[in-house]
Design a protein around this motif. Sequence first.
Motif, short mmCIF file in Angstrom:
data_model
loop_
_atom_site.label_atom_id
_atom_site.label_comp_id
_atom_site.label_asym_id
_atom_site.label_seq_id
_atom_site.Cartn_x
_atom_site.Cartn_y
_atom_site.Cartn_z
N LEU A 186 0.83 -1.20 0.00
CA LEU A 186 0.00 0.00 0.00
C LEU A 186 0.86 1.26 0.00
CD1 LEU A 186 -2.74 1.39 0.09
CD2 LEU A 186 -2.70 1.13 2.59
N ALA A 187 1.92 1.28 0.80
CA ALA A 187 2.80 2.44 0.86
C ALA A 187 3.43 2.72 -0.51
CB ALA A 187 3.88 2.23 1.91
N ARG A 188 3.91 1.68 -1.15
CA ARG A 188 4.54 1.87 -2.47
C ARG A 188 3.53 2.34 -3.51
NH1 ARG A 188 8.51 -3.29 -1.84
NH2 ARG A 188 10.09 -2.18 -0.62
N ARG A 189 2.34 1.80 -3.45
CA ARG A 189 1.30 2.21 -4.40
C ARG A 189 0.93 3.68 -4.17
NH1 ARG A 189 -0.16 2.92 -8.76
NH2 ARG A 189 -2.28 2.61 -9.44
N LEU A 190 0.74 4.06 -2.92
CA LEU A 190 0.44 5.47 -2.61
C LEU A 190 1.58 6.38 -3.04
CD1 LEU A 190 -1.19 5.59 0.93
CD2 LEU A 190 -2.15 6.41 -1.21
N GLY A 191 2.81 5.94 -2.79
CA GLY A 191 3.96 6.73 -3.19
C GLY A 191 3.98 6.98 -4.69
N GLU A 192 3.63 5.94 -5.47
CA GLU A 192 3.55 6.09 -6.93
C GLU A 192 2.47 7.10 -7.32
OE1 GLU A 192 2.70 2.25 -8.53
OE2 GLU A 192 4.59 1.39 -7.83
N LEU A 193 1.31 6.96 -6.72
CA LEU A 193 0.18 7.81 -7.07
C LEU A 193 0.41 9.27 -6.69
CD1 LEU A 193 -2.77 5.51 -5.96
CD2 LEU A 193 -2.12 6.09 -8.31
N MET A 194 1.06 9.49 -5.57
CA MET A 194 1.22 10.84 -5.04
C MET A 194 2.58 11.46 -5.39
SD MET A 194 -0.39 10.02 -1.32
CE MET A 194 -0.06 11.65 -0.70
N GLY A 195 3.48 10.66 -5.90
CA GLY A 195 4.82 11.16 -6.16
C GLY A 195 5.55 11.47 -4.85
N ALA A 196 5.22 10.72 -3.82
CA ALA A 196 5.81 10.95 -2.49
C ALA A 196 6.85 9.88 -2.18
CB ALA A 196 4.72 10.92 -1.43
N PRO A 197 7.90 10.25 -1.46
CA PRO A 197 8.87 9.24 -1.04
C PRO A 197 8.24 8.26 -0.05
CG PRO A 197 9.42 11.37 -0.10
CD PRO A 197 8.26 11.59 -1.01
N VAL A 198 8.63 7.00 -0.17
CA VAL A 198 8.14 5.95 0.72
C VAL A 198 9.27 5.57 1.67
CG1 VAL A 198 7.30 3.57 0.85
CG2 VAL A 198 6.51 5.08 -0.99
N ILE A 199 8.96 5.59 2.94
CA ILE A 199 9.93 5.24 3.97
C ILE A 199 9.47 3.93 4.59
CG2 ILE A 199 11.04 5.97 6.11
CD1 ILE A 199 9.86 8.86 5.23
N CYS A 200 10.19 2.86 4.27
CA CYS A 200 9.87 1.53 4.80
C CYS A 200 10.76 1.29 6.01
CB CYS A 200 10.08 0.47 3.73
SG CYS A 200 9.71 -1.19 4.31
N LEU A 201 10.17 1.34 7.20
CA LEU A 201 10.96 1.22 8.42
C LEU A 201 11.69 -0.12 8.52
CD1 LEU A 201 9.25 3.75 8.99
CD2 LEU A 201 9.22 3.04 11.36
N ASP A 202 11.10 -1.18 7.97
CA ASP A 202 11.77 -2.49 7.98
C ASP A 202 13.05 -2.46 7.15
OD1 ASP A 202 9.92 -3.68 9.64
OD2 ASP A 202 8.79 -4.62 8.02
N GLU A 203 13.11 -1.58 6.16
CA GLU A 203 14.33 -1.46 5.35
C GLU A 203 15.36 -0.56 6.01
OE1 GLU A 203 13.05 -0.27 1.46
OE2 GLU A 203 11.97 -2.15 1.13
N VAL A 204 14.92 0.36 6.85
CA VAL A 204 15.84 1.24 7.57
C VAL A 204 16.51 0.46 8.71
CG1 VAL A 204 16.06 3.35 8.95
CG2 VAL A 204 14.51 3.30 6.98
N TRP A 205 15.70 -0.28 9.48
CA TRP A 205 16.23 -1.08 10.58
C TRP A 205 16.99 -2.27 9.99
CZ3 TRP A 205 16.81 -0.52 15.69
CH2 TRP A 205 17.19 -1.65 16.42
N LEU A 260 18.12 8.22 11.66
CA LEU A 260 17.74 7.98 10.26
C LEU A 260 16.26 8.28 10.04
CD1 LEU A 260 19.71 4.66 9.64
CD2 LEU A 260 20.23 6.93 8.67
N ILE A 261 15.42 7.94 11.00
CA ILE A 261 13.98 8.19 10.90
C ILE A 261 13.70 9.70 10.91
CG2 ILE A 261 11.76 7.87 12.07
CD1 ILE A 261 12.91 5.38 10.56
N ILE A 262 14.39 10.43 11.76
CA ILE A 262 14.23 11.89 11.80
C ILE A 262 14.56 12.49 10.44
CG2 ILE A 262 15.19 14.03 12.75
CD1 ILE A 262 15.45 12.46 15.46
N ASP A 263 15.69 12.10 9.88
CA ASP A 263 16.11 12.61 8.57
C ASP A 263 15.11 12.24 7.48
OD1 ASP A 263 18.35 13.69 9.76
OD2 ASP A 263 19.71 12.13 9.04
N ALA A 264 14.67 11.00 7.49
CA ALA A 264 13.76 10.51 6.44
C ALA A 264 12.40 11.21 6.47
CB ALA A 264 13.58 9.00 6.57
#
Length: 171
Positions: A17-36, A51-55
């Motif tokens: 859902l996050a990736r789909r929304l990111g595509e539709l809105m042109g917004a960056p997607v921050i996947c916390l599982d990929e950051v940790w 890293l979360i603050i920066d993202a």
Amino acid sequence: MARIVIVGCAGTGKTWLARRLGELMGAPVICLDEVWQPDWGRDDVAAFRSLIIDAHAGEQWISDGNFAQVTFDIRLPRAELLVWLERSELSCAWRAITRVFRPGQQHRIGDLAKVLRFIWNFDQINRPLIEANRVTYGPDVPVLSLRNNREISAFLSFYGGPRPSSRKFLA
């Protein structure tokens, strides 16, 4: 502009859902599982938070993941919407099992027992912690619960996206 936090049990489809929304809105997607990082422990929480603050410093983002106790104080005060994905335990378990067999997935079969335990205990252990942190750090952030493909499709349609097929979403 939108800042959306997506939470829910493992296997609910948060990342999809996050990736789909990111595509539709042109917004960056921050996947916390990929950051940790998989090899991190308690001593790495400060680095993770940094890293979360920066993202989440931007004016538009889609934030995918729970990590309520260590990130909600950062994410929720800036969020405009919190989306709870709510699926049955069986649905989450099925999705968790099938994704370990898909090529290119970061999920490993060796972690499956741990993930299934997490799913079965989510409503008793994790949901109350997420909810308590939500109330503490984002009491005024609107909450939208999505329970099935129809509701998810309607939500995506609001952002201008075509309706996903049930088969594609469930895969």
